[in-house]
Each structure stands twice: as structure tokens, then as C-alpha cells.
Design an enzyme around this catalytic site. Structure first.
Site: not given
Ligand SMILES: NS(=O)(=O)c1ccc2oc(NC(=O)c3ccccc3)nc2c1
Ligand SMILES: [Zn+2]
Length: 261
Positions: A64, A94, A96, A106, A119, A199-200
Site C-alpha cells: 500500500h 510512510h 501517500h 490525503e 505520515h 486513512t487506510t
Molecule cells: N495513513 S495512516 O492513517 O497514517 C495509517 C493507516 C494505517 C496504519 O496501520 C498502521 N499499522 C502499523 O503501523 C503497525 C506497525 C507494526 C505492527 C502493527 C501495526 N499504521 C497505520 C497508519
Molecule cells: Zn498514511
């Protein structure tokens, strides 16, 4: 199969609600920030980042986005202050982004989107034992959002774009030690903040969003390197470029957006 989701016509944001009904919840992200409708809150202090003992571990393509993960067994890399009642530990960051030349952030600002959005994902290790537990709590996560606009090369982003060839395919992971994301922040950390979600999928409504107003500048060439990543795995015969991996803005549903000074 199962809870598979993506950004295409058949599996994209408009159908996520089928497997993730919270997609139609009351505190979904991202949103369109309308600056003059945000309420200036003088009680909102500055955001403080203590990333000095920062330890990145690895870089990965999760199908993703491209994610850099951090050692989070202690409070060596935390964000505090602003709307936060506790220090929140850095877990990963990460991006987008869009397709060639088109937009990919986003969050949007008065309907305008940026080329990309970074993010920095943090979790409340004071109140919760694990990231997973925090990710389902209303005050469990704090995500710092930084806009990327195109212009000159970013002097430090090459550290990441030079490593992308090692994680071209979904499921690939590579060592990525000693990177401190403080070098990716703009000079001013003035921000908007509101209560939102991932957001995912799983779209958990567990995020205190801190969206920094000032974008950083990266070059079209650097952004283009993000687009050489693939949504697909090495074993798949399909080779799908990773681009337009952003969810569009969601309804505010009466939420207040506050502005630091
Ligand atoms: N676009 S977002 O909203 O920043 C966003 C969206 C979905 C996400 O799922 C996770 N999971 C972990 O980081 C994770 C890392 C290690 C172990 C378990 C989970 N972080 C996120 C951030
Ligand atoms: Zn994100």
C-alpha cells in the site's frame, strides 16, 4: 479474498465500507482543512519532537505504501505537547502520493491538494501496552502529517529514494538503520489538529491528527522514484505501479479543527 483492499476501481476507498463499516463513521480521515473555519486555540502549545536517539530499523513495501519502521521498546523517539496529554512513541512513517504530475496528498487545504503527504505514526505507550491495543483506542495514536510540494530536490529525501529499489515489490523488506526523520520536517511546526482515524483499513477511529501547515519541497524526480514501487509482489505476473495511494477527504460530521498559532 477476505479483507483485501487497495486503491483501484474494484477495491478502492469507495468500497472499503463493505469490509470496514467504520469507513462511514463520525471521525474519519483525511479531511479538507478550511483554515479560516479552524478555531485558533491559544492553549495549544508547540509540538515537541524528541527524535535525537531515533532508531530506524527497516524499510518495507507493504503493498500500500513504503514504510520505515522504528525501534519502539522505549521512549527514545517521542512526540509531545500540542494537543497531546502524553508522549507518543514513533512507530513508523510512510507516504501517500499521486500519479505523474497529479496530486496525491490525503488532507487538502481549502480544497487544494499537495503532491504527496508524509505520515509519522506514533502511539500512546503510557496508556497502552502495544501499538495494536493503542490503534483501537480513541486517544491511542498521534499521526503527524507533512505536505510535500514539488520544486527543488529535498537534500535528505534521497536517503529514502535511493533505498526504494531494495523494496520494489510488495512484501519486500530491507535494513534501513540510522535514519532520523527530523530531517524531513519543515522549519515551522504550526499545525491544525482534529480527532480522526487511520486513512487506510482498518480505519480505526484512534488518531489525534496533527497536520503541519508548512509543506516541504521535493523534486518531481524524487517523487517519481516513489512511483517505481509496485503494489504487486515479485511472484505475481501483474506489475502494477504504486501510485494514487491516497484516500479522498471525508465528511467533517461536526468536528472542530483547531489551529496552533
Ligand atoms: N495513513 S495512516 O492513517 O497514517 C495509517 C493507516 C494505517 C496504519 O496501520 C498502521 N499499522 C502499523 O503501523 C503497525 C506497525 C507494526 C505492527 C502493527 C501495526 N499504521 C497505520 C497508519
Ligand atoms: Zn498514511
Amino acid at each position: 479474498t477476505g479483507n483485501h483492499w487497495g486503491y483501484g476501481k474494484e477495491d478502492g476507498p469507495s468500497v472499503w465500507h463493505r469490509n470496514y463499516p467504520v469507513a462511514q463513521g463520525d471521525r474519519q480521515s483525511p479531511i479538507d482543512v478550511v483554515p479560516h473555519q479552524a478555531s485558533h486555540d491559544p492553549s495549544l502549545g508547540p509540538i515537541v519532537l524528541n527524535y535525537d536517539q531515533c532508531t530506524s530499523i527497516k524499510i518495507a513495501n507493504n503493498g500500500h505504501s513504503v514504510v520505515v519502521e522504528f525501534e519502539d521498546s522505549d521512549d527514545r523517539s517521542v512526540i509531545r505537547g500540542g494537543p497531546l496529554d502524553n508522549p507518543y512513541r514513533l512507530k513508523q512513517f510512510h507516504f501517500h502520493w499521486g500519479g505523474k504530475g497529479c496530486h496525491g496528498s490525503e488532507h487538502t487545504v481549502a480544497g487544494n491538494s499537495y503532491a504527496s503527504e508524509l505520515h509519522l505514526v506514533h502511539w500512546n505507550a503510557v496508556k497502552y501496552k502495544t501499538f495494536g491495543e493503542a490503534a483501537t483506542a480513541p486517544d491511542g495514536l498521534a499521526v503527524l502529517g507533512i505536505f510535500l510540494e514539488t520544486g527543488d530536490d529535498h537534500r535528505w529525501l534521497h536517503m529514502i529514494t535511493d533505498a526504494l529499489f531494495t523494496v520494489k515489490f510488495k512484501g519486500s523488506v530491507a535494513d534501513f538503520k540510522g535514519f532520523n526523520p527530523k530531517c524531513l520536517l519543515p522549519s515551522s511546526l504550526h499545525y491544525w489538529t482534529y480527532l480522526g482515524s487511520l486513512t487506510t483499513p482498518p480505519l480505526h477511529e484512534s488518531v489525534i491528527w496533527i497536520v503541519v501547515k508548512e509543506p516541504i519541497t521535493v523534486s518531481e524526480k524524487q517523487l517519481g522514484k516513489l512511483r517505481m514501487l509496485l503494489f504487486t509482489g515479485e511472484e505475481e505476473d501483474q506489475r502494477t505501479r504504486m501510485e494514487n495511494n491516497f484516500r479522498p477527504p471525508q465528511l467533517l460530521k461536526g468536528r472542530k479543527v483547531r489551529s496552533s498559532n
